[in-house]
Design a protein around this motif. Structure first.
Motif, PDB file in Angstrom:
ATOM      1  N   ILE A  25       0.860  -1.172   0.000  1.00 30.02           N
ATOM      2  CA  ILE A  25       0.000   0.000   0.000  1.00 30.02           C
ATOM      3  C   ILE A  25       0.900   1.227   0.000  1.00 30.02           C
ATOM      4  O   ILE A  25       1.725   1.392   0.890  1.00 30.02           O
ATOM      5  N   VAL A  26       0.764   2.053  -1.011  1.00 28.25           N
ATOM      6  CA  VAL A  26       1.564   3.274  -1.097  1.00 28.25           C
ATOM      7  C   VAL A  26       0.634   4.457  -0.861  1.00 28.25           C
ATOM      8  O   VAL A  26      -0.335   4.655  -1.581  1.00 28.25           O
ATOM      9  N   GLN A  27       0.940   5.218   0.162  1.00 29.40           N
ATOM     10  CA  GLN A  27       0.148   6.403   0.472  1.00 29.40           C
ATOM     11  C   GLN A  27       0.919   7.614  -0.047  1.00 29.40           C
ATOM     12  O   GLN A  27       2.035   7.887   0.407  1.00 29.40           O
ATOM     13  N   PRO A  28       0.354   8.325  -1.031  1.00 29.99           N
ATOM     14  CA  PRO A  28       1.061   9.485  -1.577  1.00 29.99           C
ATOM     15  C   PRO A  28       1.274  10.556  -0.507  1.00 29.99           C
ATOM     16  O   PRO A  28       0.453  10.727   0.389  1.00 29.99           O
ATOM     17  N   GLY A  29       2.367  11.265  -0.644  1.00 31.75           N
ATOM     18  CA  GLY A  29       2.633  12.377   0.262  1.00 31.75           C
ATOM     19  C   GLY A  29       2.018  13.659  -0.286  1.00 31.75           C
ATOM     20  O   GLY A  29       1.499  13.699  -1.401  1.00 31.75           O
ATOM     21  N   ALA A  30       2.093  14.698   0.486  1.00 32.79           N
ATOM     22  CA  ALA A  30       1.624  16.006   0.037  1.00 32.79           C
ATOM     23  C   ALA A  30       2.520  16.467  -1.111  1.00 32.79           C
ATOM     24  O   ALA A  30       3.616  15.945  -1.282  1.00 32.79           O
ATOM     25  N   PRO A  31       2.084  17.417  -1.910  1.00 30.89           N
ATOM     26  CA  PRO A  31       2.919  17.889  -3.018  1.00 30.89           C
ATOM     27  C   PRO A  31       4.327  18.262  -2.540  1.00 30.89           C
ATOM     28  O   PRO A  31       4.492  18.997  -1.574  1.00 30.89           O
ATOM     29  N   GLY A  32       5.322  17.682  -3.214  1.00 32.81           N
ATOM     30  CA  GLY A  32       6.712  17.928  -2.856  1.00 32.81           C
ATOM     31  C   GLY A  32       7.260  17.013  -1.787  1.00 32.81           C
ATOM     32  O   GLY A  32       8.444  17.033  -1.493  1.00 32.81           O
ATOM     33  N   ASN A  33       6.402  16.211  -1.181  1.00 32.98           N
ATOM     34  CA  ASN A  33       6.837  15.283  -0.138  1.00 32.98           C
ATOM     35  C   ASN A  33       6.730  13.847  -0.646  1.00 32.98           C
ATOM     36  O   ASN A  33       5.811  13.528  -1.408  1.00 32.98           O
ATOM     37  N   PRO A  34       7.642  12.981  -0.227  1.00 33.38           N
ATOM     38  CA  PRO A  34       7.583  11.592  -0.694  1.00 33.38           C
ATOM     39  C   PRO A  34       6.398  10.845  -0.094  1.00 33.38           C
ATOM     40  O   PRO A  34       5.880  11.221   0.964  1.00 33.38           O
ATOM     41  N   GLY A  35       5.981   9.803  -0.776  1.00 29.69           N
ATOM     42  CA  GLY A  35       4.936   8.941  -0.245  1.00 29.69           C
ATOM     43  C   GLY A  35       5.535   7.979   0.753  1.00 29.69           C
ATOM     44  O   GLY A  35       6.745   7.962   0.989  1.00 29.69           O
ATOM     45  N   GLN A  36       4.696   7.176   1.349  1.00 27.31           N
ATOM     46  CA  GLN A  36       5.186   6.172   2.286  1.00 27.31           C
ATOM     47  C   GLN A  36       4.508   4.846   2.013  1.00 27.31           C
ATOM     48  O   GLN A  36       3.374   4.799   1.543  1.00 27.31           O
ATOM     49  N   THR A  37       5.234   3.773   2.275  1.00 34.05           N
ATOM     50  CA  THR A  37       4.694   2.435   2.100  1.00 34.05           C
ATOM     51  C   THR A  37       4.120   1.991   3.433  1.00 34.05           C
ATOM     52  O   THR A  37       4.789   2.069   4.464  1.00 34.05           O
ATOM     53  N   LEU A  38       2.878   1.529   3.397  1.00 34.67           N
ATOM     54  CA  LEU A  38       2.197   1.102   4.614  1.00 34.67           C
ATOM     55  C   LEU A  38       2.130  -0.422   4.653  1.00 34.67           C
ATOM     56  O   LEU A  38       2.059  -1.074   3.623  1.00 34.67           O
ATOM     57  N   ALA A  39       2.117  -0.964   5.834  1.00 33.31           N
ATOM     58  CA  ALA A  39       1.959  -2.403   6.010  1.00 33.31           C
ATOM     59  C   ALA A  39       0.522  -2.788   5.680  1.00 33.31           C
ATOM     60  O   ALA A  39      -0.404  -1.975   5.785  1.00 33.31           O
ATOM     61  N   ALA A  40       0.333  -4.035   5.276  1.00 39.48           N
ATOM     62  CA  ALA A  40      -1.010  -4.510   4.943  1.00 39.48           C
ATOM     63  C   ALA A  40      -1.942  -4.415   6.139  1.00 39.48           C
ATOM     64  O   ALA A  40      -3.157  -4.268   5.981  1.00 39.48           O
ATOM     65  N   THR A  41      -1.404  -4.452   7.338  1.00 35.32           N
ATOM     66  CA  THR A  41      -2.250  -4.350   8.537  1.00 35.32           C
ATOM     67  C   THR A  41      -2.841  -2.949   8.689  1.00 35.32           C
ATOM     68  O   THR A  41      -3.798  -2.761   9.422  1.00 35.32           O
ATOM     69  N   ALA A  42      -2.289  -1.963   7.977  1.00 35.76           N
ATOM     70  CA  ALA A  42      -2.809  -0.595   8.045  1.00 35.76           C
ATOM     71  C   ALA A  42      -4.009  -0.397   7.130  1.00 35.76           C
ATOM     72  O   ALA A  42      -4.649   0.643   7.180  1.00 35.76           O
ATOM     73  N   LEU A  43      -4.320  -1.385   6.300  1.00 36.57           N
ATOM     74  CA  LEU A  43      -5.406  -1.244   5.333  1.00 36.57           C
ATOM     75  C   LEU A  43      -6.737  -0.857   5.965  1.00 36.57           C
ATOM     76  O   LEU A  43      -7.406   0.037   5.466  1.00 36.57           O
ATOM     77  N   PRO A  44      -7.160  -1.476   7.056  1.00 39.94           N
ATOM     78  CA  PRO A  44      -8.465  -1.078   7.617  1.00 39.94           C
ATOM     79  C   PRO A  44      -8.535   0.406   7.979  1.00 39.94           C
ATOM     80  O   PRO A  44      -9.549   1.035   7.751  1.00 39.94           O
ATOM     81  N   THR A  45      -7.454   0.988   8.487  1.00 39.98           N
ATOM     82  CA  THR A  45      -7.511   2.404   8.860  1.00 39.98           C
ATOM     83  C   THR A  45      -7.482   3.291   7.623  1.00 39.98           C
ATOM     84  O   THR A  45      -8.097   4.339   7.606  1.00 39.98           O
ATOM     85  N   VAL A  46      -6.780   2.872   6.582  1.00 40.84           N
ATOM     86  CA  VAL A  46      -6.747   3.655   5.348  1.00 40.84           C
ATOM     87  C   VAL A  46      -8.086   3.550   4.630  1.00 40.84           C
ATOM     88  O   VAL A  46      -8.598   4.528   4.099  1.00 40.84           O
ATOM     89  N   ALA A  47      -8.682   2.352   4.632  1.00 35.77           N
ATOM     90  CA  ALA A  47      -9.945   2.128   3.935  1.00 35.77           C
ATOM     91  C   ALA A  47     -11.094   2.895   4.581  1.00 35.77           C
ATOM     92  O   ALA A  47     -12.076   3.203   3.917  1.00 35.77           O
ATOM     93  N   ASP A  48     -10.972   3.217   5.855  1.00 35.44           N
ATOM     94  CA  ASP A  48     -12.038   3.930   6.550  1.00 35.44           C
ATOM     95  C   ASP A  48     -11.920   5.445   6.422  1.00 35.44           C
ATOM     96  O   ASP A  48     -12.665   6.174   7.048  1.00 35.44           O
ATOM     97  N   ALA A  49     -10.974   5.917   5.612  1.00 34.72           N
ATOM     98  CA  ALA A  49     -10.800   7.360   5.448  1.00 34.72           C
ATOM     99  C   ALA A  49     -12.053   7.973   4.827  1.00 34.72           C
ATOM    100  O   ALA A  49     -12.668   7.401   3.942  1.00 34.72           O
ATOM    101  N   LEU A  50     -12.413   9.141   5.305  1.00 35.30           N
ATOM    102  CA  LEU A  50     -13.608   9.814   4.805  1.00 35.30           C
ATOM    103  C   LEU A  50     -13.302  10.562   3.512  1.00 35.30           C
ATOM    104  O   LEU A  50     -12.183  11.018   3.300  1.00 35.30           O
TER     105      LEU A  50
END
Length: 67
Positions: A25-50
């Protein structure tokens, strides 16, 4: 011929199936900032984003824009 066939069969039997790669899971960073790779266990918290209808319209507009 018998030795060749035996060698081919033995070679195939020795292979072990590879385990599927864990999802990345790659979460993009803000413009000009690098993204970050998330563990698969973080998926539930990312999927619940509004998100709002304007977020959906923006992403739908980006598809043809980047095509």
């Amino acid at each position: 011929m018998f030795v060749l066939v035996t060698g081919v069969i033995a070679g195939c039997a020795a292979e072990t199936p590879k385990a599927p790669a864990a999802p990345m899971i790659v979460q993009p960073g803000a413009p000009g900032n690098p993204g970050q790779t998330l563990a698969a266990t973080a998926l539930p918290t990312v999927a619940d984003a509004l998100y709002m209808a304007s977020d959906v319209l923006f992403m739908q507009g980006m598809i043809p824009h980047h095509a």
